[in-house]
Design an enzyme around this catalytic site. Structure first.
Site, PDB file in Angstrom:
ATOM      1  N   HIS A 172       0.717   5.874  -1.368  1.00  0.00           N
ATOM      2  CA  HIS A 172       0.247   6.823  -0.352  1.00  0.00           C
ATOM      3  C   HIS A 172       1.373   7.428   0.491  1.00  0.00           C
ATOM      4  O   HIS A 172       1.188   8.466   1.098  1.00  0.00           O
ATOM      5  CB  HIS A 172      -0.747   6.134   0.583  1.00  0.00           C
ATOM      6  CG  HIS A 172      -2.077   5.857  -0.037  1.00  0.00           C
ATOM      7  ND1 HIS A 172      -2.204   5.140  -1.206  1.00  0.00           N
ATOM      8  CD2 HIS A 172      -3.326   6.196   0.344  1.00  0.00           C
ATOM      9  CE1 HIS A 172      -3.479   5.059  -1.508  1.00  0.00           C
ATOM     10  NE2 HIS A 172      -4.184   5.687  -0.590  1.00  0.00           N
ATOM     11  N   CYS A 224       0.683   1.909  -9.167  1.00  0.00           N
ATOM     12  CA  CYS A 224       0.363   1.184  -7.934  1.00  0.00           C
ATOM     13  C   CYS A 224       1.444   0.141  -7.643  1.00  0.00           C
ATOM     14  O   CYS A 224       1.745  -0.702  -8.490  1.00  0.00           O
ATOM     15  CB  CYS A 224      -0.982   0.493  -8.126  1.00  0.00           C
ATOM     16  SG  CYS A 224      -1.490  -0.505  -6.737  1.00  0.00           S
ATOM     17  N   CYS A 254       4.712   2.390  -1.559  1.00  0.00           N
ATOM     18  CA  CYS A 254       3.253   2.465  -1.701  1.00  0.00           C
ATOM     19  C   CYS A 254       2.907   3.885  -2.137  1.00  0.00           C
ATOM     20  O   CYS A 254       3.539   4.850  -1.679  1.00  0.00           O
ATOM     21  CB  CYS A 254       2.597   2.145  -0.356  1.00  0.00           C
ATOM     22  SG  CYS A 254       0.819   2.432  -0.318  1.00  0.00           S
ATOM     23  N   ASP A 259      -3.846   3.104 -11.164  1.00  0.00           N
ATOM     24  CA  ASP A 259      -3.656   2.735  -9.757  1.00  0.00           C
ATOM     25  C   ASP A 259      -4.936   2.064  -9.262  1.00  0.00           C
ATOM     26  O   ASP A 259      -5.984   2.147  -9.896  1.00  0.00           O
ATOM     27  CB  ASP A 259      -3.386   4.005  -8.935  1.00  0.00           C
ATOM     28  CG  ASP A 259      -3.207   3.722  -7.461  1.00  0.00           C
ATOM     29  OD1 ASP A 259      -2.490   2.760  -7.129  1.00  0.00           O
ATOM     30  OD2 ASP A 259      -3.802   4.434  -6.635  1.00  0.00           O
ATOM     31  N   SER A 260      -4.822   1.430  -8.091  1.00  0.00           N
ATOM     32  CA  SER A 260      -5.998   0.835  -7.471  1.00  0.00           C
ATOM     33  C   SER A 260      -6.995   1.908  -7.043  1.00  0.00           C
ATOM     34  O   SER A 260      -8.153   1.598  -6.795  1.00  0.00           O
ATOM     35  CB  SER A 260      -5.561   0.036  -6.241  1.00  0.00           C
ATOM     36  OG  SER A 260      -4.814   0.873  -5.376  1.00  0.00           O
ATOM     37  N   GLU A 266      -5.528   8.308   3.731  1.00  0.00           N
ATOM     38  CA  GLU A 266      -6.821   8.648   3.110  1.00  0.00           C
ATOM     39  C   GLU A 266      -7.642   9.530   4.053  1.00  0.00           C
ATOM     40  O   GLU A 266      -8.426  10.358   3.621  1.00  0.00           O
ATOM     41  CB  GLU A 266      -7.597   7.375   2.771  1.00  0.00           C
ATOM     42  CG  GLU A 266      -6.855   6.483   1.807  1.00  0.00           C
ATOM     43  CD  GLU A 266      -7.543   6.288   0.478  1.00  0.00           C
ATOM     44  OE1 GLU A 266      -8.769   6.408   0.428  1.00  0.00           O
ATOM     45  OE2 GLU A 266      -6.836   6.012  -0.512  1.00  0.00           O
TER      46      GLU A 266
HETATM   47  N1  DGL Z   1      -1.943   1.809  -4.535  1.00  0.00           N
HETATM   48  C1  DGL Z   1      -1.608   0.843  -3.532  1.00  0.00           C
HETATM   49  C2  DGL Z   1      -0.091   0.630  -3.529  1.00  0.00           C
HETATM   50  O1  DGL Z   1       0.679   1.447  -3.995  1.00  0.00           O
HETATM   51  C3  DGL Z   1      -2.067   1.266  -2.145  1.00  0.00           C
HETATM   52  C4  DGL Z   1      -3.577   1.220  -1.993  1.00  0.00           C
HETATM   53  C5  DGL Z   1      -4.124  -0.191  -2.131  1.00  0.00           C
HETATM   54  O2  DGL Z   1      -3.901  -1.019  -1.233  1.00  0.00           O
HETATM   55  O3  DGL Z   1      -4.785  -0.438  -3.131  1.00  0.00           O
HETATM   56  O4  DGL Z   1       0.364  -0.392  -3.067  1.00  0.00           O
END
Ligand code: DGL
Length: 269
Positions: free
Chosen positions: A190, A77, A188, A14-15, A156
């Site tokens: 989150h 991600c 997403c 993931d990012s 977050e």
């Molecule tokens: N992991 C990213 C997503 O699922 C969210 C966080 C980011 O913008 O890097 O889109």
């Protein structure tokens, strides 16, 4: 005779920290699989970056995970899945499961009126990847997408049931709810943490699709089809690699993962 690949780990990336929601779903669905997690915490967020930059970062992460000899890759991600999944598939020889394909499949299975809402980061929405994923399975479905750039920082911050988050969600949901959707994809990493709030604001007639759960199901099916599920019934090995360990990482990470975060290591790509 089990495949020699069976005991190898699943690579999840993931990012940043958000992919731990997908990891959590995987741990619950496949409690005996070893997992290597990679979060690019030094360069998060990806959701507002360009396609070229995300592709380049994703390649570096994939190369790192392939060196860990993973048997399957999970793009946890949504943003990376939206813009780089095809390039990643072309680069590796192991199966690649991505959150968007899994989420789209689940949404199509769940909707009854063929009107699907998607909430995601701006890059994911601009890529149109969810709409393409849904239309590949059901050409008649209508997809209404809404970019929600403020939700990642609110999650977050841990404001999961805060009046500011509620108001923000109400604003973002207004246009998609006006389209008469019966299904809402949480596009997403989150957003699964906002599920109770989103369910309240969307109303009981709308079904929420959590890509994390869909991915875990798809990984389980792929491992069994290929005969590479881990036959060992021992405590699995979990390792976490990140590019930075920011303040509060442990607290927020454990909230995402739903358990304690051990074996955390910082690496440079
Ligand atoms: N992991 C990213 C997503 O699922 C969210 C966080 C980011 O913008 O890097 O889109």
């Amino acid at each position: 005779m089990p495949s020699p690949l069976a005991s190898r780990p699943i690579g999840v990336f993931d990012s940043g920290i958000g992919g731990l929601t997908v990891t959590r779903a995987l741990m619950e669905r496949l409690p005996f699989e070893n997992i290597v997690y990679f979060g690019d915490t030094a360069r998060v967020p990806y959701g507002v970056k360009s396609t070229a930059t995300i592709e380049q970062f994703a390649q570096q992460i994939v190369d790192f995970l392939m060196q860990q000899e993973v048997k399957l890759l999970v793009i946890a991600c949504n943003t990376i899945s939206a813009v780089a999944a095809n390039k990643i598939r072309a680069r590796v020889s192991v199966p690649v499961i991505d959150v968007i394909e899994a989420g789209a499949r689940n949404a199509v299975a769940v909707t009854q009126n063929d009107a699907i809402g998607v909430i995601a980061t701006p890059t994911t929405v601009n890529s149109n990847a969810y709409a393409r994923g849904v239309h590949a399975l059901n050409a008649d479905a209508r997809v209404y997408s809404q970019a929600c750039p403020l939700l990642v920082p609110l999650v977050e911050e841990g404001w999961l049931d805060h009046p500011v988050t509620r108001l923000t969600v109400q604003e973002y949901l207004k246009p998609v709810l006006a389209e008469g959707i019966d299904t809402l994809v949480l596009g997403c990493t989150h957003y699964p943490l906002l599920k109770p709030l989103l369910a309240q604001e969307a109303g009981s007639s709308i079904k929420l699709v959590d890509s994390a759960v869909s991915v875990a199901e798809q990984v389980a099916a792929t491992l069994s089809e290929l005969g590479i599920a881990n036959p060992q019934r021992a405590e699995p090995d979990y390792r976490y690699y990140v590019t930075d360990i920011p303040l509060r990482f442990q607290t927020v990470g454990e909230r995402f993962l739903g358990r304690s975060l051990k074996h955390l290591e910082m690496v440079q790509l």
